[in-house]
Design a protein around this motif. Structure first.
Motif, mmCIF file in Angstrom:
data_model
loop_
_atom_site.group_PDB
_atom_site.id
_atom_site.type_symbol
_atom_site.label_atom_id
_atom_site.label_comp_id
_atom_site.label_asym_id
_atom_site.label_seq_id
_atom_site.Cartn_x
_atom_site.Cartn_y
_atom_site.Cartn_z
ATOM 1 N N GLY A 1 0.899 -1.189 -0.110
ATOM 2 C CA GLY A 1 -0.021 -0.107 -0.008
ATOM 3 C C GLY A 1 0.947 1.253 -0.020
ATOM 4 O O GLY A 1 1.958 1.140 -0.542
ATOM 5 N N ARG A 2 0.241 2.220 0.602
ATOM 6 C CA ARG A 2 1.137 3.704 0.620
ATOM 7 C C ARG A 2 2.288 3.428 1.388
ATOM 8 O O ARG A 2 2.491 2.777 2.146
ATOM 9 C CB ARG A 2 0.241 4.531 1.442
ATOM 10 C CG ARG A 2 0.133 5.854 0.774
ATOM 11 C CD ARG A 2 -0.562 6.949 1.580
ATOM 12 N NE ARG A 2 -2.043 6.738 1.272
ATOM 13 C CZ ARG A 2 -2.448 7.411 0.229
ATOM 14 N NH1 ARG A 2 -1.591 8.184 -0.711
ATOM 15 N NH2 ARG A 2 -3.639 7.206 -0.117
ATOM 16 N N GLY A 3 3.554 3.526 0.304
ATOM 17 C CA GLY A 3 4.793 3.655 1.173
ATOM 18 C C GLY A 3 5.566 2.390 0.773
ATOM 19 O O GLY A 3 6.995 2.336 1.026
ATOM 20 N N SER A 4 4.989 1.316 0.436
ATOM 21 C CA SER A 4 5.784 0.055 0.536
ATOM 22 C C SER A 4 6.115 -0.060 -0.964
ATOM 23 O O SER A 4 6.985 -0.834 -1.370
ATOM 24 C CB SER A 4 4.699 -1.065 0.550
ATOM 25 O OG SER A 4 3.885 -1.230 -0.518
ATOM 26 N N GLY A 5 6.214 0.817 -1.978
ATOM 27 C CA GLY A 5 6.864 1.193 -3.140
ATOM 28 C C GLY A 5 6.059 0.286 -4.136
ATOM 29 O O GLY A 5 5.136 -0.522 -3.739
ATOM 30 N N PRO A 6 6.589 0.263 -5.307
ATOM 31 C CA PRO A 6 5.852 -0.358 -6.492
ATOM 32 C C PRO A 6 6.156 -2.017 -6.354
ATOM 33 O O PRO A 6 7.107 -2.341 -5.809
ATOM 34 C CB PRO A 6 6.421 0.148 -7.847
ATOM 35 C CG PRO A 6 7.665 0.637 -7.254
ATOM 36 C CD PRO A 6 7.428 1.127 -5.871
ATOM 37 N N MET A 7 5.394 -2.574 -6.972
ATOM 38 C CA MET A 7 5.379 -4.113 -7.087
ATOM 39 C C MET A 7 5.588 -4.588 -8.584
ATOM 40 O O MET A 7 5.149 -4.111 -9.430
ATOM 41 C CB MET A 7 4.523 -4.989 -6.656
ATOM 42 C CG MET A 7 4.638 -6.419 -6.341
ATOM 43 S SD MET A 7 3.223 -7.403 -5.303
ATOM 44 C CE MET A 7 3.189 -6.308 -4.068
ATOM 45 N N SER A 8 6.663 -5.280 -8.805
ATOM 46 C CA SER A 8 7.124 -5.930 -10.084
ATOM 47 C C SER A 8 6.617 -7.393 -10.298
ATOM 48 O O SER A 8 6.881 -8.241 -9.427
ATOM 49 C CB SER A 8 8.506 -5.597 -10.633
ATOM 50 O OG SER A 8 8.823 -4.116 -10.544
ATOM 51 N N VAL A 9 6.288 -7.653 -11.493
ATOM 52 C CA VAL A 9 6.230 -9.142 -11.926
ATOM 53 C C VAL A 9 6.733 -9.333 -13.247
ATOM 54 O O VAL A 9 6.934 -8.642 -14.293
ATOM 55 C CB VAL A 9 4.568 -9.377 -11.789
ATOM 56 C CG1 VAL A 9 3.687 -8.779 -12.846
ATOM 57 C CG2 VAL A 9 4.413 -10.957 -11.713
ATOM 58 N N GLY B 1 8.554 -10.889 -20.228
ATOM 59 C CA GLY B 1 7.763 -9.837 -20.113
ATOM 60 C C GLY B 1 7.417 -9.327 -18.556
ATOM 61 O O GLY B 1 7.070 -9.976 -17.842
ATOM 62 N N GLY B 2 7.730 -8.150 -18.633
ATOM 63 C CA GLY B 2 7.529 -7.531 -17.034
ATOM 64 C C GLY B 2 6.642 -6.426 -16.917
ATOM 65 O O GLY B 2 6.301 -5.436 -17.975
ATOM 66 N N ALA B 3 6.063 -6.003 -15.918
ATOM 67 C CA ALA B 3 5.238 -4.726 -15.492
ATOM 68 C C ALA B 3 5.543 -4.481 -13.997
ATOM 69 O O ALA B 3 5.890 -5.234 -13.124
ATOM 70 C CB ALA B 3 3.835 -5.123 -15.957
ATOM 71 N N THR B 4 5.172 -3.446 -13.817
ATOM 72 C CA THR B 4 5.508 -2.674 -12.370
ATOM 73 C C THR B 4 4.287 -1.831 -12.208
ATOM 74 O O THR B 4 3.789 -1.206 -13.007
ATOM 75 C CB THR B 4 6.710 -1.975 -12.525
ATOM 76 O OG1 THR B 4 7.962 -2.707 -12.875
ATOM 77 C CG2 THR B 4 7.030 -1.215 -11.173
ATOM 78 N N SER B 5 3.808 -1.743 -10.841
ATOM 79 C CA SER B 5 2.703 -0.655 -10.722
ATOM 80 C C SER B 5 2.739 -0.711 -9.175
ATOM 81 O O SER B 5 3.307 -1.531 -8.507
ATOM 82 C CB SER B 5 1.472 -1.623 -10.996
ATOM 83 O OG SER B 5 0.057 -0.746 -10.538
ATOM 84 N N HIS C 1 -4.239 -8.915 -10.875
ATOM 85 C CA HIS C 1 -3.953 -9.564 -11.865
ATOM 86 C C HIS C 1 -4.016 -8.700 -13.045
ATOM 87 O O HIS C 1 -3.408 -9.036 -14.241
ATOM 88 C CB HIS C 1 -5.272 -10.817 -12.261
ATOM 89 C CG HIS C 1 -6.536 -10.293 -12.249
ATOM 90 N ND1 HIS C 1 -7.005 -9.718 -13.363
ATOM 91 C CD2 HIS C 1 -7.413 -10.159 -11.409
ATOM 92 C CE1 HIS C 1 -8.136 -9.252 -13.310
ATOM 93 N NE2 HIS C 1 -8.629 -9.748 -11.941
ATOM 94 N N ALA C 2 -4.195 -7.593 -12.777
ATOM 95 C CA ALA C 2 -4.009 -6.561 -14.061
ATOM 96 C C ALA C 2 -2.668 -6.421 -14.162
ATOM 97 O O ALA C 2 -2.148 -6.102 -15.444
ATOM 98 C CB ALA C 2 -4.502 -5.161 -13.794
ATOM 99 N N LEU C 3 -1.876 -6.665 -13.244
ATOM 100 C CA LEU C 3 -0.206 -6.485 -13.470
ATOM 101 C C LEU C 3 0.347 -7.618 -14.133
ATOM 102 O O LEU C 3 1.267 -7.549 -15.103
ATOM 103 C CB LEU C 3 0.261 -6.512 -12.030
ATOM 104 C CG LEU C 3 1.845 -6.247 -11.954
ATOM 105 C CD1 LEU C 3 2.013 -4.912 -12.619
ATOM 106 C CD2 LEU C 3 2.354 -6.378 -10.331
#
Ligand code: GH3
Ligand code: MG
Ligand code: MG
Ligand code: MG
Length: 299
Positions: free
Chosen positions: A162-170, A264-268, A276-278
């Motif tokens: 959440g807020r402050g934990s930074g983005p997540m990548s997959v 293929g990668g994505a970050t959000s 699952h949008a990621l």
């Protein structure tokens, strides 16, 4: 006979009961003590390794019934078996206890041998459940986590972040020209190759917080919590190199003489959107990595 040690929480407001029960169980198990319902809840929240709870009903403050209701209301504790051990000895009391979800009901004064045997019976179920949970989350060919476990971990991490934990990548990792590999070398060699790839992914350059699973077929997935695109992309590049370094010959690949992967990668950091949008975003990039010639990482 080797008996696996378990962690048992004994909850009773009376010292003599706590003492008798601990002495009865501590030879084979680790016993944790709570003197009240409130303390019992603190103990289980602090110690996720509690396997079974022996719970008194009549206690000043929070009753055993209240404790059990609270345990059942939380995902983290709802499956921990609770055995009521109580002086409330009418069949109506017993029915109320079992109806609340108690695994068993023992009346005081208790018979030590019976308590021990009932505890062991329930601990056997605990062991069986743990085995099933492990098997349900594991891919039987590569012995790494499977898609089912991945979905659980993604959902959990996504909820926690959440807020402050930074983005997540997959990242989604797909073996290149694997149909041709199977056609040429046979399905058994194909299986061996998938095992080797899984090992390279899970034992390679990734960090403890990263998570690797077999997503299906010749596709794998990696989750990088708290990792921005640059860092994750670099990790994905090292994963791609790790697979190439296996130097598994692939005479029918159009891109290299050995087995390669496209990633293929994505970050959000938009944790309001579904997790699952990621995955879908990463899948789109994988599709492009294939279209642009394979054996590459696209973010
Ligand atoms: P691309 O480079 O576009 O990814 O081509 P590809 O041939 O790798 O992709 P495609 O989807 O056409 O083929 C995937 C192949 O992976 C086909 C399937 O038989 C094989 N496969 C999937 N699961 C397993 C498995 O468990 N063992 C083996 N040996 N092969 C598998
Ligand atoms: Mg009591
Ligand atoms: Mg594929
Ligand atoms: Mg493929």
């Amino acid at each position: 006979m080797m008996v696996e040690r378990h962690r048992i929480l004994v909850v009773d407001d009376e010292r003599i009961n706590r003492k008798l029960l601990s002495e009865l169980l501590e030879e084979h198990h680790d016993v944790v003590i709570a003197k009240s319902g409130e303390q019992a809840l603190e103990r289980v929240q602090a110690d996720s390794a509690v396997d079974l709870i022996l719970l008194d009903v009549v206690m000043p403050g929070m009753s055993g019934h209240d404790v059990l209701r609270r345990l059942k209301a939380s995902d983290a504790t709802k499956d921990v078996p609770v055995i009521f051990i109580t002086s409330l000895n009418s069949v109506d009391d017993e029915e109320i206890g079992l109806d609340l979800g108690a695994a068993d009901y023992i009346t005081k004064p208790f018979h030590p041998g019976i308590v021990r045997l009932r505890v062991e019976n329930h601990l056997r179920f605990v062991r069986q459940r743990k085995i099933l949970e492990t098997l349900a989350g594991r891919d039987c060919l590569t012995e790494i986590d499977n898609r089912r476990r991945f979905e659980e971990v993604l959902e959990r991490e996504w909820r926690r972040a959440g807020r402050g934990s930074g983005p997540m990548s997959v990242a989604i990792i797909d073996v290149d020209y694997f149909k041709q590999y199977n056609d040429h070398y046979g399905h058994a060699r194909g299986d061996q190759a998938l095992k080797a790839v899984a090992k390279a992914l899970s034992g390679g350059p990734n960090r403890a917080s990263d998570f690797v699973a077999r997503y299906g077929g010749e596709e794998f997935v990696m989750l990088f919590p708290g990792t921005p695109a640059d860092g994750a992309r670099e990790l994905a590049e090292s994963v791609r190199h790790a697979v190439a370094s296996l130097a598994i010959p692939h005479a029918h690949s159009a891109v290299a003489p050995h087995l390669t992967v496209s990633i293929g990668g994505a970050t959000s950091d938009d944790y309001q959107s579904p997790g699952h949008a990621l995955i879908e975003a990463a899948d789109t990039m994988l599709y492009r990595a294939k279209a642009e010639g394979r054996n590459r990482v696209l973010w």
